[in-house]
Design an enzyme around this catalytic site. Sequence first.
Site, PDB file in Angstrom:
ATOM      1  N   GLY A  31       1.254  -1.415   0.273  1.00  0.00           N
ATOM      2  CA  GLY A  31       0.125   0.121   0.469  1.00  0.00           C
ATOM      3  C   GLY A  31       0.871   1.373   0.071  1.00  0.00           C
ATOM      4  N   VAL A  36       1.991  -5.772   3.016  1.00  0.00           N
ATOM      5  CA  VAL A  36       1.426  -6.935   4.529  1.00  0.00           C
ATOM      6  C   VAL A  36       2.111  -8.502   3.602  1.00  0.00           C
ATOM      7  CG1 VAL A  36      -0.519  -7.994   4.303  1.00  0.00           C
ATOM      8  CG2 VAL A  36      -0.636  -6.177   4.005  1.00  0.00           C
ATOM      9  N   LYS A 146     -17.584  -1.399   0.947  1.00  0.00           N
ATOM     10  CA  LYS A 146     -17.585  -1.792  -0.126  1.00  0.00           C
ATOM     11  C   LYS A 146     -17.060  -3.074  -0.807  1.00  0.00           C
ATOM     12  CE  LYS A 146     -12.861   0.259  -0.205  1.00  0.00           C
ATOM     13  NZ  LYS A 146     -11.897   1.324  -0.745  1.00  0.00           N
ATOM     14  N   ASN A 149     -13.053  -4.652   0.180  1.00  0.00           N
ATOM     15  CA  ASN A 149     -13.394  -5.290   1.455  1.00  0.00           C
ATOM     16  C   ASN A 149     -14.094  -6.201   1.757  1.00  0.00           C
ATOM     17  OD1 ASN A 149     -11.615  -2.968   2.148  1.00  0.00           O
ATOM     18  ND2 ASN A 149     -13.588  -1.417   2.417  1.00  0.00           N
ATOM     19  N   THR A 183     -16.055   5.774   0.379  1.00  0.00           N
ATOM     20  CA  THR A 183     -15.220   5.456  -1.106  1.00  0.00           C
ATOM     21  C   THR A 183     -16.983   6.156  -1.867  1.00  0.00           C
ATOM     22  OG1 THR A 183     -14.430   3.747  -0.616  1.00  0.00           O
ATOM     23  CG2 THR A 183     -15.154   4.258  -3.059  1.00  0.00           C
TER      24      THR A 183
END
Length: 350
Positions: A31, A36, A146, A149, A183
Amino acid sequence: MPLFKRRDGATPAPNATIREKYDFRDVLGTGAFSKVFLAESKSEAGQMYAVKCIDKKALKGKEESLENEIKVLRKLRHNNIVQLFDTYDEKQFVYLVMELVTGGELFDRIVAKGSYTEQDASNLIRQVLEAVAFMHDNGVVHRDLKPENLLYYNQDDDSKIMISDFGLSKTEDSGVMATACGTPGYVAPEVLQQKPYGKAVDVWSIGVIAYILLCGYPPFYDESDANLFAQIIKGEYEFDAPYWDQISDSAKDFISHLMCCDPEMRFTCQAALAHPWISGNTAYTHDIHGTVAVHLKKSLAKRNWKKAYNAAAAIRQLQMLRLSSNSNRLQKQASQQQPTPPQPTPAFHA
């Protein structure tokens, strides 16, 4: 002193490091401010985790936001919510040890399926509603629900769905929520209108997701965010023929109660769970994969309504929308010779 405590409330020993407890493997994702990693526990052979590594330099000024995310995740222990197991605050990085989820994003999996029915969609939405109802019972509002996710736990055909990314979540005891965030395409009207809001914003977002699950395209769409927001505020969406002709009236009724512009009239999660489309047998069982997958593929390829959130662009569009609205109101009030108070300009926060 460490910024963050372990989930048991204890502060890690000064010399305890994450690499003493975990072997880092592949990078799962990257990101703007973090990476991650796939990591294996050294004390539990074969037990794998996802470790989010956050650069403290990039985090500067955003510590409170991360502390809030950690606080929220520690409160939420649910079968359909990605779990936070531990935190490590070290010299250069903050590490979050998370539950490993390997099944991929919701829409990607639906496109890859051989068949897909309204009943499948109902089952997916039921799991999301149960998890969000649990959040709401614990005083947490997600604020950014959203499709990106919503992740499948594993690659099994009957895998459960998991809610992730609590970076914008907030607890009700932290004060009145009025900040415009979320969003574009999934955000509730009251957020765009700069009104104080609460749990109902999550229900609206679930309604948008349910709509897309049944036809493959979003209920609100425009190249211009200002026009998109105007559609949302007015609640301008349709169940277009011929795509919705094969969908049950029960599904349409369900969505209408979730995407209701008045948050006071909008279903709660519990009311939504009690609707026949979720709790009964009104969801159709014929295959709608062909129609839904075609539209999803186009939407995923364009990435226009699935794109990463651009706060600066959204602020500009919101200003245009507000200015246009103010201009119309000013003209009307001028004709009535009434003064107009200055209006605040809303701003989204990524």
